[in-house]
Write a protein that holds these residues in place. Structure first.
Motif, mmCIF file in Angstrom:
data_model
loop_
_atom_site.group_PDB
_atom_site.id
_atom_site.type_symbol
_atom_site.label_atom_id
_atom_site.label_comp_id
_atom_site.label_asym_id
_atom_site.label_seq_id
_atom_site.Cartn_x
_atom_site.Cartn_y
_atom_site.Cartn_z
ATOM 1 N N GLN A 8 -8.172 4.081 -1.650
ATOM 2 C CA GLN A 8 -9.331 4.290 -0.797
ATOM 3 C C GLN A 8 -9.614 2.997 -0.029
ATOM 4 N N PRO A 9 -10.339 3.081 1.096
ATOM 5 C CA PRO A 9 -10.685 1.867 1.836
ATOM 6 C C PRO A 9 -11.375 0.842 0.944
ATOM 7 N N GLY A 10 -10.996 -0.415 1.103
ATOM 8 C CA GLY A 10 -11.592 -1.492 0.326
ATOM 9 C C GLY A 10 -10.767 -1.924 -0.869
ATOM 10 N N GLN A 11 -9.752 -1.142 -1.244
ATOM 11 C CA GLN A 11 -8.964 -1.480 -2.429
ATOM 12 C C GLN A 11 -7.761 -2.348 -2.058
ATOM 13 N N PHE A 12 -7.107 -2.903 -3.080
ATOM 14 C CA PHE A 12 -5.991 -3.812 -2.856
ATOM 15 C C PHE A 12 -4.864 -3.532 -3.839
ATOM 16 N N VAL A 13 -3.742 -4.202 -3.637
ATOM 17 C CA VAL A 13 -2.605 -4.116 -4.554
ATOM 18 C C VAL A 13 -2.208 -5.518 -4.986
ATOM 19 N N THR B 27 -4.929 -6.836 0.376
ATOM 20 C CA THR B 27 -5.751 -5.663 0.634
ATOM 21 C C THR B 27 -4.947 -4.612 1.392
ATOM 22 N N ILE B 28 -5.164 -3.355 1.054
ATOM 23 C CA ILE B 28 -4.498 -2.250 1.739
ATOM 24 C C ILE B 28 -5.140 -2.080 3.111
ATOM 25 N N ALA B 29 -4.364 -2.316 4.150
ATOM 26 C CA ALA B 29 -4.888 -2.270 5.513
ATOM 27 C C ALA B 29 -4.840 -0.875 6.111
ATOM 28 N N ASP B 30 -4.000 -0.012 5.555
ATOM 29 C CA ASP B 30 -3.907 1.366 6.033
ATOM 30 C C ASP B 30 -3.069 2.144 5.021
ATOM 31 N N PHE B 31 -3.102 3.468 5.140
ATOM 32 C CA PHE B 31 -2.298 4.299 4.246
ATOM 33 C C PHE B 31 -2.037 5.635 4.921
ATOM 34 N N ASN B 32 -0.915 6.224 4.567
ATOM 35 C CA ASN B 32 -0.529 7.539 5.074
ATOM 36 C C ASN B 32 -0.138 8.384 3.876
ATOM 37 N N ARG B 33 -1.015 9.278 3.485
ATOM 38 C CA ARG B 33 -0.778 10.058 2.269
ATOM 39 C C ARG B 33 0.412 10.992 2.433
ATOM 40 N N GLU B 34 0.577 11.576 3.616
ATOM 41 C CA GLU B 34 1.688 12.499 3.832
ATOM 42 C C GLU B 34 3.033 11.782 3.791
ATOM 43 N N ALA B 35 3.094 10.623 4.395
ATOM 44 C CA ALA B 35 4.348 9.863 4.403
ATOM 45 C C ALA B 35 4.561 9.083 3.116
ATOM 46 N N GLY B 36 3.489 8.920 2.324
ATOM 47 C CA GLY B 36 3.598 8.171 1.076
ATOM 48 C C GLY B 36 3.759 6.688 1.284
ATOM 49 N N THR B 37 3.081 6.147 2.323
ATOM 50 C CA THR B 37 3.221 4.726 2.625
ATOM 51 C C THR B 37 1.861 4.027 2.660
ATOM 52 N N ILE B 38 1.898 2.737 2.442
ATOM 53 C CA ILE B 38 0.721 1.887 2.614
ATOM 54 C C ILE B 38 1.090 0.749 3.558
ATOM 55 N N SER B 39 0.087 0.191 4.228
ATOM 56 C CA SER B 39 0.311 -0.944 5.125
ATOM 57 C C SER B 39 -0.371 -2.178 4.566
#
Length: 278
Positions: free
Chosen positions: A29-34, A48-60
């Protein structure tokens, strides 16, 4: 192993990586990190996770090449892999319809602000965004922030783009013009976040800051991100990273950060620099 599927250089020394991480992309979710570790000999660093695409299964992930680990990360090529990416970690941003929300990002802090601003917009808020950097070359995610904002203000220290000055200047003008601001979210250098808190405090405008810039280990064990909030000790990585800006002891936090300044200068005489700079 986590594959790097796309690399983009956003500004000198700042890169955006898209990483295949389907389980994290599904839950984050917005605000979380890895926390990531490049290889078996690498150190663990929080990003920090700058973006995510649930369908593609990717994080930015967006990071600045400053120290040994961030430079090693930046040297990876598309198709190469990262050994460990653990997350999502930290408390997610509280998203709901507040009214008018001002989202402020300074420097690399624009990266974590972006998904938060987007989520506020999707929740039905009027989003006014302010992003700033030292100069035009260092600005990032301008188009992305404009796309999720009703109004976008840009500031640069040298006036090379947008308004010359600090990110607090448009905020002060909005308040003076009578804009009914329900919430301010600010992420960037600690001194910038303190400045935003100082501006909003006299008006009683609820203000949230993300203290992700001070995190080191990311598990609450190292104590590097300890901060006093409402006279209680908190850890940015496990209790945050977001806190009520008017309750954060910024003076104490900045004093603790300065303790390591001379040590960091000494470490940078050696190749790779200090782990504090990732």
């Amino acid at each position: 192993m986590y594959t790097v599927t796309k690399i983009e250089e956003l500004s000198p020394g700042v890169k955006a990586f898209v990483i295949k991480a389907p389980l994290i992309a599904h839950k984050c979710q917005p605000g979380q990190f890895v926390i990531l570790r490049i290889d078996e000999d690498g150190e663990r660093i929080p990003l920090t996770i700058a973006d995510f695409n649930r369908e593609a299964g990717t994080i930015s992930l967006i990071f600045q090449e400053v120290g040994r680990t961030s430079r090693q990360l930046g040297a990876l090529c598309t198709g190469e892999t990262i050994l460990d990416v653990a997350g999502p970690l930290g408390q997610a941003t509280h998203i709901k319809q507040f009214g008018t929300v001002v989202c402020i990002g300074g420097g690399i802090g624009v990266a974590p602000v972006y998904p938060i601003a987007r989520a506020y917009k999707e929740a039905g808020n009027k989003v006014i965004s302010i992003i700033g950097a030292r100069n035009a070359d260092l600005l990032i995610l301008e188009k992305e922030m404009a796309a999720v904002s009703d109004t976008l203000y840009i500031t640069t220290d040298d006036g090379s783009k947008g308004c010359k000055g600090l990110v607090i200047n448009p905020l002060q003008e909005l308040i003076a013009d009578g804009e009914k601001i329900a919430l301010v979210m600010a992420i960037g250098p600690v001194i910038m976040m303190r400045g935003v808190a100082d501006v909003t405090r006299p008006y009683g405008i609820p203000t949230i800051v993300s203290l992700n810039p001070i995190m080191v280990d990311g598990t609450g064990m190292c104590g590097g991100c300890r901060v006093s909030v409402a006279n209680q000790n908190k850890f940015a990585c496990v209790d945050g990273p977001e806190f009520n800006a008017h309750e954060v002891d910024f003076d104490g936090l900045m004093t603790r950060q300065r303790i390591y300044r001379e040590h960091e200068k000494m470490e940078h005489r050696f190749e790779g620099g200090c782990s504090c700079h990732r």
